[in-house]
Motif scaffolding. Structure first.
Motif, PDB file in Angstrom:
ATOM      1  N   LEU A   2      -3.481   2.264 -11.289  1.00  0.00           N
ATOM      2  CA  LEU A   2      -3.676   2.041  -9.859  1.00  0.00           C
ATOM      3  C   LEU A   2      -4.878   1.120  -9.666  1.00  0.00           C
ATOM      4  N   MET A  21       5.062   3.622  -9.761  1.00  0.00           N
ATOM      5  CA  MET A  21       3.913   3.630  -8.854  1.00  0.00           C
ATOM      6  C   MET A  21       3.840   4.945  -8.097  1.00  0.00           C
ATOM      7  N   LYS A  24       2.151   7.612 -10.135  1.00  0.00           N
ATOM      8  CA  LYS A  24       0.701   7.422 -10.233  1.00  0.00           C
ATOM      9  C   LYS A  24       0.011   7.856  -8.937  1.00  0.00           C
ATOM     10  N   ILE A  25       0.633   7.549  -7.806  1.00  0.00           N
ATOM     11  CA  ILE A  25       0.060   7.958  -6.519  1.00  0.00           C
ATOM     12  C   ILE A  25       0.059   9.474  -6.395  1.00  0.00           C
ATOM     13  N   GLY A  66       1.417   0.161  -0.761  1.00  0.00           N
ATOM     14  CA  GLY A  66       1.408  -0.009  -2.205  1.00  0.00           C
ATOM     15  C   GLY A  66       2.210  -1.239  -2.577  1.00  0.00           C
ATOM     16  N   PHE A 103      -0.278  -2.552  -9.909  1.00  0.00           N
ATOM     17  CA  PHE A 103      -0.008  -1.747  -8.722  1.00  0.00           C
ATOM     18  C   PHE A 103      -1.269  -1.721  -7.847  1.00  0.00           C
ATOM     19  N   TYR A 104      -1.173  -2.257  -6.624  1.00  0.00           N
ATOM     20  CA  TYR A 104      -2.316  -2.325  -5.722  1.00  0.00           C
ATOM     21  C   TYR A 104      -2.108  -1.407  -4.521  1.00  0.00           C
ATOM     22  N   LEU A 105      -3.165  -0.713  -4.118  1.00  0.00           N
ATOM     23  CA  LEU A 105      -3.167   0.098  -2.909  1.00  0.00           C
ATOM     24  C   LEU A 105      -4.159  -0.494  -1.911  1.00  0.00           C
TER      25      LEU A 105
END
Length: 687
Positions: free
Chosen positions: A333, A379, A382-383, A416, A424-426
């Protein structure tokens, strides 16, 4: 051969210098072998070379600016000359040199017939030398992203210029013959240069741009990913990360100051243009981009947050959420490098540019819940892990039309993305932490009064970020009730327990603060009056840290003060409450100035601090603001403004206001504030 050093950008108004090294002399005299297309062909950042231009006009312009010693009746131009003129021309015919350093023509002499006859014999030898040849085989062109090699330039070089090794004759007895020969040479050379010029015109057609901005995001992600078990490597990584953060904050601050100073200028006078409407949603104010950094102005233009103060709080929530999620260290992340800049009453959230695309969204919603996505199982997993570490509860959320339902562990308006670099970007994480129970009469309280991460992690059950929101959350009644129970636990258990502990430990706090202040004083050689100030500041800062450590929000300071009987502690808490109220009022005044002239803000600061010190602002308006924002903070007597002023510590208030507003007064004036009670009571302290 491709050589990036061969292209020089002297400044933003200078055209690129394209080097064509044609012989060994070029290596020792590079100043004789470059062609500045910017001046000779009138090409600037906005224009290009016109291939249809009359080349004869260009050739006619060439002698302009040369001295008689450098361009006499030279053999290059086919006129007869005296013996001395011929001697000069033999030294100068290699190069025509212009004083303003605009054009340097390389050797255009015709190769000797002997060299042409021996060319086939030397073919193998030239192949061996090709590795070390000074000729640059690529023309360098600037585009938006930097330097790119273009077409092979070796074919564009004049045939007479390719490593000419022919001998020149300087016999004065054959001057006329030499002139005739040189007439032919010039015609052939100019023809060859015209061909090269037309080829260059096809290549150099793009607007010349500066080299690209610093890639803040890539540096940040690389440092984060470089964690090591080796202590020395980890120490180096931490230092590099700290340096990067400092550089980013410094750059963001300078740009933010420029943006704020240009807020009220006409669009055509701005140097940094807004990009509002091109990116981002409707929340917040104008958006800007400069030097690889994206800026959002914390202004409540659409009335979503109940005022600019609420928007500024939301920006702070986003920074806190990124820091907390980053510290959870869930592998895979990624988050932007962000900072907050407060300047002249305005707040800007600055974030590094991420490598995203219009179709990169795979989690959450970017349109207020019209569409909600969860299309990447990796993703999503991971979140879910990050949410578990923070004690966030997931729930199904339906889109606005009710046609789909999606299970989310973060707020529905968080986003996301899968970046172009496959990371993976938040982002848009301001509502990551669930809200406290909304207060009656406070607009959009569920957006601005959020549970602190310390309280969230200690809560018996996971809490949902979308509680009390307008999103279509399943089991909303249950989730809202869990929020009420968490808020009640904070007010009825955590705060009373801390009040009791604070009363018991406060004497030891004072001792520790004095010791800390004395250590600082040994290094900065402050006077005795400043020692008092430093000790008080240490105590108040320690108090705020301990409050946050227990998950207590600042707006519960009134409740905490109401549970404490120690008058000294009550004075410290009330001082911080008044500081918070005055801070918001000062920012409002600053935003009303709407000028770029800093002297206006200096005058405002003097006027405002005068009102704070002499009691002008200690009125019913101040009392009402405290009662609204900090429930239970004031006793009945303190609701009178004059009595309220005598309750707090004015010298500490003065110090704290300077810090939270970013305003500095002269040290001599500060010393007066701390040394004289009568000075603080004067009507015109700044006179």
């Amino acid at each position: 051969k491709y050589d990036q050093k061969s292209l020089e950008m002297n400044d933003e108004n200078t055209s690129p210098m394209i080097y064509l090294r044609l012989d060994e002399e070029a290596e020792t005299s590079p100043s004789k072998t470059h062609l500045n297309l910017g001046e000779s062909y009138q090409m600037d950042e906005e224009s290009t070379i016109d291939a249809e231009d009359d080349f004869q006009q260009i050739s006619n312009r060439i002698p302009t600016g040369y001295t008689q010693d450098e361009v006499d009746s030279s053999d290059q131009f086919g006129s007869s000359q005296s013996n001395s003129g011929n001697n000069q021309s033999q030294e100068s015919k290699r190069t025509l040199k212009r004083h303003d350093s605009s054009v340097y023509f390389m050797d255009c002499d015709e190769r000797d017939e002997e060299e042409e006859e021996n060319e086939s014999e030397n073919e193998e030898e030239e192949e061996e030398v090709e590795e070390e040849s000074p000729i640059i085989s690529r023309v360098l062109v600037l585009d938006e992203l930097g330097y790119i090699p273009s077409q092979d330039a070796s074919e564009m070089l004049p045939p007479s210029s390719q490593e000419s090794k022919g001998k020149r004759n300087g016999n004065n007895n054959n001057a006329k013959s030499n002139n005739d020969n040189n007439n032919k040479k010039l015609k052939r050379g100019m023809s060859d240069w015209k061909g090269m010029y037309q080829s260059l015109s096809k290549t150099i057609t793009q607007k010349v741009e500066k080299p690209p901005w610093r890639n803040w995001n890539e540096e940040f992600q690389s440092h984060i990913a470089a964690r090591s078990q080796n202590e020395l490597k980890e120490l180096d990584r931490t230092r590099s990360l700290r340096q990067l953060s400092d550089d980013f904050a410094r750059e963001a601050s300078e740009i933010a100051k420029k943006i704020v100073s240009e807020f009220f200028l006409p669009l055509e006078q701005k140097t940094i243009y807004p990009i509002t409407g091109k990116v981002g949603g409707v929340a917040g104010g104008e958006k800007f981009f400069h030097n690889g950094i994206f800026f959002k102005v914390a202004v409540d233009e659409h009335g979503i947050y109940g005022g600019d103060e609420g928007t500024m709080k939301s920006a702070g929530h986003e920074l806190r959420a990124v820091m907390t999620l980053l510290n959870s260290r869930v592998e895979g992340l990624h988050f932007p490098l962000i900072t907050i800049v407060d300047y002249l009453g305005w707040r800007l959230l600055a974030a590094s540019l991420l490598p995203l695309a219009s179709d990169s969204l795979v989690y959450g919603s970017c349109d207020g819940g019209k569409t909600i996505r969860d299309s990447s199982p990796l993703m999503s997993s991971k979140i879910q892990l990050a949410a578990k570490l923070l004690n966030l509860g997931g729930e199904f959320v339906s889109n606005s039309s009710g046609t789909t339902r999606t299970f989310l562990c973060l707020p529905s308006d968080a986003e996301g993305h899968i970046g172009k670099d496959k990371r993976f970007y938040l982002l848009d994480l301001a509502r990551t932490f669930p809200p406290l129970t909304p207060r009656v009469g406070v607009k959009a309280d569920f957006l601005t009064s959020l549970i602190r991460p310390e309280l969230l992690k200690s809560n018996p059950v996971p809490l949902c970020s979308d509680s009390f929101s307008g999103f279509k959350l399943e089991n909303k009644v249950r989730h809202n009730q869990e929020i009420r129970e968490a808020t009640d636990r904070l007010k009825n258990e955590i705060i009373p327990n801390f009040a009791k502990q604070l009363s018991e430990e406060f004497p030891s706090w004072k001792t520790a603060a004095k010791a800390s202040a004395s250590i600082v004083l040994q290094f900065v050689f402050l006077d005795r009056s400043s020692r008092k100030k430093t000790t008080k500041s240490e105590i108040l800062e320690r108090l705020i840290i301990e409050i946050h450590r227990r998950g207590i929000n600042v707006h519960f300071l009134g409740l905490l003060r109401n549970l404490i009987s120690n008058s000294e502690i009550r004075a410290y808490i009330l001082t911080e409450i008044v500081v918070r109220v005055f801070k918001n009022r000062a920012r409002q005044f600053m935003r009303l100035i709407q000028k770029a002239d800093l002297s206006s803000y200096e005058n405002l600061s003097v006027w405002f601090f005068t009102g704070v010190l002499n009691g002008t602002f200690w009125n019913s308006e101040l009392v009402q603001a405290i009662k609204t924002k900090f429930e239970g903070a004031l006793s009945e007597k303190e609701t009178e403004g004059t009595h309220l002023k005598s309750t707090i510590q004015m010298d500490l208030l003065f110090d704290r206001l300077q810090k939270v507003l970013g305003i500095k007064f002269h040290p001599h004036f500060v010393a007066l504030v701390h040394s004289s009670e009568t000075f603080l009571a004067s009507k015109e302290p700044f006179s």
